[in-house]
Motif scaffolding. Sequence first.
Motif, PDB file in Angstrom:
ATOM      1  N   VAL A 282       0.826  -1.209   0.000  1.00 49.68           N
ATOM      2  CA  VAL A 282       0.000   0.000   0.000  1.00 49.68           C
ATOM      3  C   VAL A 282       0.860   1.259   0.000  1.00 49.68           C
ATOM      4  O   VAL A 282       1.904   1.308   0.651  1.00 49.68           O
ATOM      5  N   THR A 283       0.425   2.277  -0.729  1.00 52.54           N
ATOM      6  CA  THR A 283       1.114   3.569  -0.732  1.00 52.54           C
ATOM      7  C   THR A 283       1.226   4.101   0.697  1.00 52.54           C
ATOM      8  O   THR A 283       0.246   4.129   1.437  1.00 52.54           O
ATOM      9  N   ARG A 284       2.411   4.531   1.075  1.00 54.25           N
ATOM     10  CA  ARG A 284       2.649   4.947   2.464  1.00 54.25           C
ATOM     11  C   ARG A 284       1.740   6.122   2.861  1.00 54.25           C
ATOM     12  O   ARG A 284       1.434   6.990   2.027  1.00 54.25           O
ATOM     13  N   PRO A 285       1.332   6.164   4.140  1.00 52.86           N
ATOM     14  CA  PRO A 285       0.375   7.202   4.589  1.00 52.86           C
ATOM     15  C   PRO A 285       0.840   8.624   4.335  1.00 52.86           C
ATOM     16  O   PRO A 285       0.034   9.481   3.968  1.00 52.86           O
ATOM     17  N   VAL A 286       2.123   8.914   4.562  1.00 48.43           N
ATOM     18  CA  VAL A 286       2.621  10.274   4.382  1.00 48.43           C
ATOM     19  C   VAL A 286       2.355  10.763   2.960  1.00 48.43           C
ATOM     20  O   VAL A 286       2.018  11.938   2.740  1.00 48.43           O
ATOM     21  N   THR A 287       2.493   9.887   1.993  1.00 47.92           N
ATOM     22  CA  THR A 287       2.231  10.240   0.602  1.00 47.92           C
ATOM     23  C   THR A 287       0.740  10.220   0.296  1.00 47.92           C
ATOM     24  O   THR A 287       0.195  11.147  -0.306  1.00 47.92           O
ATOM     25  N   ARG A 288       0.071   9.164   0.717  1.00 44.71           N
ATOM     26  CA  ARG A 288      -1.357   8.990   0.390  1.00 44.71           C
ATOM     27  C   ARG A 288      -2.211  10.109   0.972  1.00 44.71           C
ATOM     28  O   ARG A 288      -3.096  10.644   0.302  1.00 44.71           O
ATOM     29  N   TYR A 289      -1.936  10.485   2.212  1.00 45.31           N
ATOM     30  CA  TYR A 289      -2.742  11.509   2.874  1.00 45.31           C
ATOM     31  C   TYR A 289      -2.452  12.914   2.359  1.00 45.31           C
ATOM     32  O   TYR A 289      -3.158  13.863   2.709  1.00 45.31           O
ATOM     33  N   GLY A 290      -1.431  13.067   1.542  1.00 45.87           N
ATOM     34  CA  GLY A 290      -1.131  14.375   0.975  1.00 45.87           C
ATOM     35  C   GLY A 290      -1.705  14.584  -0.417  1.00 45.87           C
ATOM     36  O   GLY A 290      -1.373  15.563  -1.087  1.00 45.87           O
ATOM     37  N   ARG A 291      -2.587  13.690  -0.857  1.00 45.12           N
ATOM     38  CA  ARG A 291      -3.154  13.776  -2.200  1.00 45.12           C
ATOM     39  C   ARG A 291      -4.594  14.249  -2.164  1.00 45.12           C
ATOM     40  O   ARG A 291      -5.272  14.135  -1.147  1.00 45.12           O
ATOM     41  N   ASP A 292      -5.054  14.763  -3.311  1.00 54.97           N
ATOM     42  CA  ASP A 292      -6.448  15.190  -3.401  1.00 54.97           C
ATOM     43  C   ASP A 292      -7.390  14.044  -3.089  1.00 54.97           C
ATOM     44  O   ASP A 292      -8.399  14.220  -2.407  1.00 54.97           O
ATOM     45  N   ASP A 293      -7.085  12.862  -3.610  1.00 59.06           N
ATOM     46  CA  ASP A 293      -7.823  11.655  -3.262  1.00 59.06           C
ATOM     47  C   ASP A 293      -6.945  10.857  -2.305  1.00 59.06           C
ATOM     48  O   ASP A 293      -6.005  10.184  -2.712  1.00 59.06           O
ATOM     49  N   SER A 294      -7.260  10.942  -1.014  1.00 62.28           N
ATOM     50  CA  SER A 294      -6.407  10.316  -0.006  1.00 62.28           C
ATOM     51  C   SER A 294      -6.852   8.903   0.346  1.00 62.28           C
ATOM     52  O   SER A 294      -6.334   8.298   1.282  1.00 62.28           O
ATOM     53  N   SER A 295      -7.820   8.363  -0.409  1.00 62.72           N
ATOM     54  CA  SER A 295      -8.208   6.971  -0.221  1.00 62.72           C
ATOM     55  C   SER A 295      -7.183   6.078  -0.909  1.00 62.72           C
ATOM     56  O   SER A 295      -6.252   6.559  -1.562  1.00 62.72           O
ATOM     57  N   PHE A 296      -7.366   4.760  -0.763  1.00 62.59           N
ATOM     58  CA  PHE A 296      -6.455   3.845  -1.441  1.00 62.59           C
ATOM     59  C   PHE A 296      -7.243   2.797  -2.213  1.00 62.59           C
ATOM     60  O   PHE A 296      -8.173   2.188  -1.682  1.00 62.59           O
ATOM     61  N   ALA A 297      -6.859   2.616  -3.471  1.00 64.05           N
ATOM     62  CA  ALA A 297      -7.388   1.527  -4.292  1.00 64.05           C
ATOM     63  C   ALA A 297      -6.284   1.112  -5.255  1.00 64.05           C
ATOM     64  O   ALA A 297      -5.646   1.967  -5.882  1.00 64.05           O
ATOM     65  N   PHE A 298      -6.053  -0.187  -5.377  1.00 62.16           N
ATOM     66  CA  PHE A 298      -4.973  -0.666  -6.241  1.00 62.16           C
ATOM     67  C   PHE A 298      -5.119  -0.161  -7.676  1.00 62.16           C
ATOM     68  O   PHE A 298      -4.150   0.240  -8.312  1.00 62.16           O
ATOM     69  N   LEU A 299      -6.333  -0.148  -8.181  1.00 63.86           N
ATOM     70  CA  LEU A 299      -6.535   0.180  -9.588  1.00 63.86           C
ATOM     71  C   LEU A 299      -6.337   1.663  -9.889  1.00 63.86           C
ATOM     72  O   LEU A 299      -6.264   2.055 -11.050  1.00 63.86           O
ATOM     73  N   LYS A 300      -6.251   2.496  -8.845  1.00 65.84           N
ATOM     74  CA  LYS A 300      -6.081   3.934  -9.068  1.00 65.84           C
ATOM     75  C   LYS A 300      -4.621   4.375  -9.049  1.00 65.84           C
ATOM     76  O   LYS A 300      -4.335   5.545  -9.310  1.00 65.84           O
ATOM     77  N   LYS A 301      -3.706   3.492  -8.732  1.00 65.75           N
ATOM     78  CA  LYS A 301      -2.309   3.900  -8.641  1.00 65.75           C
ATOM     79  C   LYS A 301      -1.768   4.264 -10.019  1.00 65.75           C
ATOM     80  O   LYS A 301      -1.904   3.501 -10.975  1.00 65.75           O
ATOM     81  N   ARG A 302      -1.167   5.442 -10.095  1.00 63.26           N
ATOM     82  CA  ARG A 302      -0.609   5.923 -11.358  1.00 63.26           C
ATOM     83  C   ARG A 302       0.677   6.714 -11.085  1.00 63.26           C
ATOM     84  O   ARG A 302       0.840   7.326 -10.026  1.00 63.26           O
ATOM     85  N   PHE A 303       1.561   6.707 -12.056  1.00 68.04           N
ATOM     86  CA  PHE A 303       2.750   7.548 -11.974  1.00 68.04           C
ATOM     87  C   PHE A 303       2.346   9.019 -11.978  1.00 68.04           C
ATOM     88  O   PHE A 303       1.362   9.412 -12.607  1.00 68.04           O
ATOM     89  N   GLY A 304       3.121   9.830 -11.256  1.00 65.08           N
ATOM     90  CA  GLY A 304       2.978  11.278 -11.355  1.00 65.08           C
ATOM     91  C   GLY A 304       1.821  11.877 -10.593  1.00 65.08           C
ATOM     92  O   GLY A 304       1.463  13.043 -10.837  1.00 65.08           O
TER      93      GLY A 304
END
Length: 565
Positions: A344-366
């Motif tokens: 899973v994307t680490r919390p420090v990174t994930r929580y700093g995004r516009d969409d701070s939820s996590f789903a495998f299919l949404k992971k994208r570069f950039g």
Amino acid sequence: MDADVLPITVEAPADAGHPAPVPTLDDPDWWRSAVIYQIYPRSFADGNGDGTGDLAGVRSRLGYLKALGVDAIWFTPWYASPLADGGYDVSDYREIHPDFGTLAEAELLIQEALALGIRTIIDVVPNHISAQHRWFQDALAAGPGSPERERFWFVDSETLPTRWVSPFAGETWTRETLPDGTPGQWYLHLFTPEQPDLNWNHPDVRREHEDILRFWFDRGVAGVRIDSAALLIKDPELGEVPENPGPGEHPTQDRDELHEVYRSWRAVADSYPGTRVLVGEIWLPEIDRFVKYLRPDEMHTAFNFDFLARPWDAHELRESIDMTLAAHAPVGAPSTWVLSNHDVTRPVTRYGRDDSSFAFLKKRFGTPTDLALGTRRARAAALLTAALPGSLYIYQGDELGLPEAEDIPLAALQDPMHFRSGGVDPGRDGCRVPLPWSGTREPFGFSSPHAPHRPWLPQPRQWALYTVEAEEQDPGSMLNLYKRALEFRKVDDALGDGPFAWLDLGPDALAFRRGDDFISVTAFGAPVALPPHREVILTSSELVDAGDGVAQLPTDSTAWLRPQH
């Protein structure tokens, strides 16, 4: 000694002058409130300088884990494996991967950790094995119709036997090529072709895994984490996935026959002294189906992925907490709380995004990330989860506030999720980069700076800011926040498993009471005026004075309080 050199000795715990009583495996309830630290062996610490983490490295850092305050360590697979999927393709469950060490060293590590009050949990991967496993090699050699092939899902067909889609994307069947070059049978692999699925209707498969449990329980492990626990049983008719499958109707997930398997595993675990826990990796959206695995004669606990996947939002997280606690209550199982893991994307990174939820299919570069915002929220989340009822899991490096490594060169990526996505998904390597321990340059104490090999994944230069050495010297660091939280959690009887009650501080806050003398408050929107209290125990960020002596909790922060009586 060079600050970057990793000493290969077992560190003394911080309180060595006043050692705590050494626990044994006889405590039946240790798991209900335990703090469990996940170790990804390739990336924790490298003891021999070959660029890969190993058991010698872990043994050298047991003192760190003791000082952090964990009750148990969970190892992702440390077995013999070709590493086609990070060790989740096991070729021999009774041998340690030579990159990590030996079976004798694993046995020693288990005992050394227990002497420090730290139990060991290991991964078991029952859905599939490595294509290099003796069973699968024997099946290929034996040919169609042989008893050896009955342990797997071999099918005669001119076309794909089913349209089942892999969690790793792509097809789930591979056709063998016979010695004369002609195509043979298809075999099932829900994950990669290097991971053939086992046929759990076969008695050999069931008997072998019960023997694997006994093998490791005999060596002192305190429990097993069960990978892909809801996928073992398949529909023998190989039916397609219905458009809207009802309970137990999915051909590869959550089939009712699974519960017989885990009842037999529980019987094995219960035949040993103390409590040898069964922890399931169960990704199920239906909470009523999820909780069936936690009945008293099946698993002890299961990972709460719903909470992990939710965005940083008061309503969303409260809904997840309510749902989780309500589901666990009827079966008397404690909840588990986890912010991330090796997938899973680490919390420090994930929580700093516009969409701070996590789903495998949404992971994208950039995907843009505000690391300052993400770090602030991750600190708040650390205290929030540590105060919830049940057990707590910490993935290695989250206690340092490590961000996701998003600048790994494409040539260095190894995760099959990246390749099977056609290169769209960055994969999971970004949360698997070796830990930084000390110094200002790679390998940051992960191994000796004079070692002939670089770490198996490159470490970002900016990780000099996140080393254990640097954070131990900074009173306000993420590491010291975790240490204080876990230390307090050990001494306050209200935390861990036990009663829980919400407090109403408005829609943009989560506030709750644990017992009679503890309150946790997390602010998501505007700053929150703290309820009347006689003491502030710990905060994830500094409080602000709102005037008239009223203390406010800033946005994206958590405070632990002693209430006024």
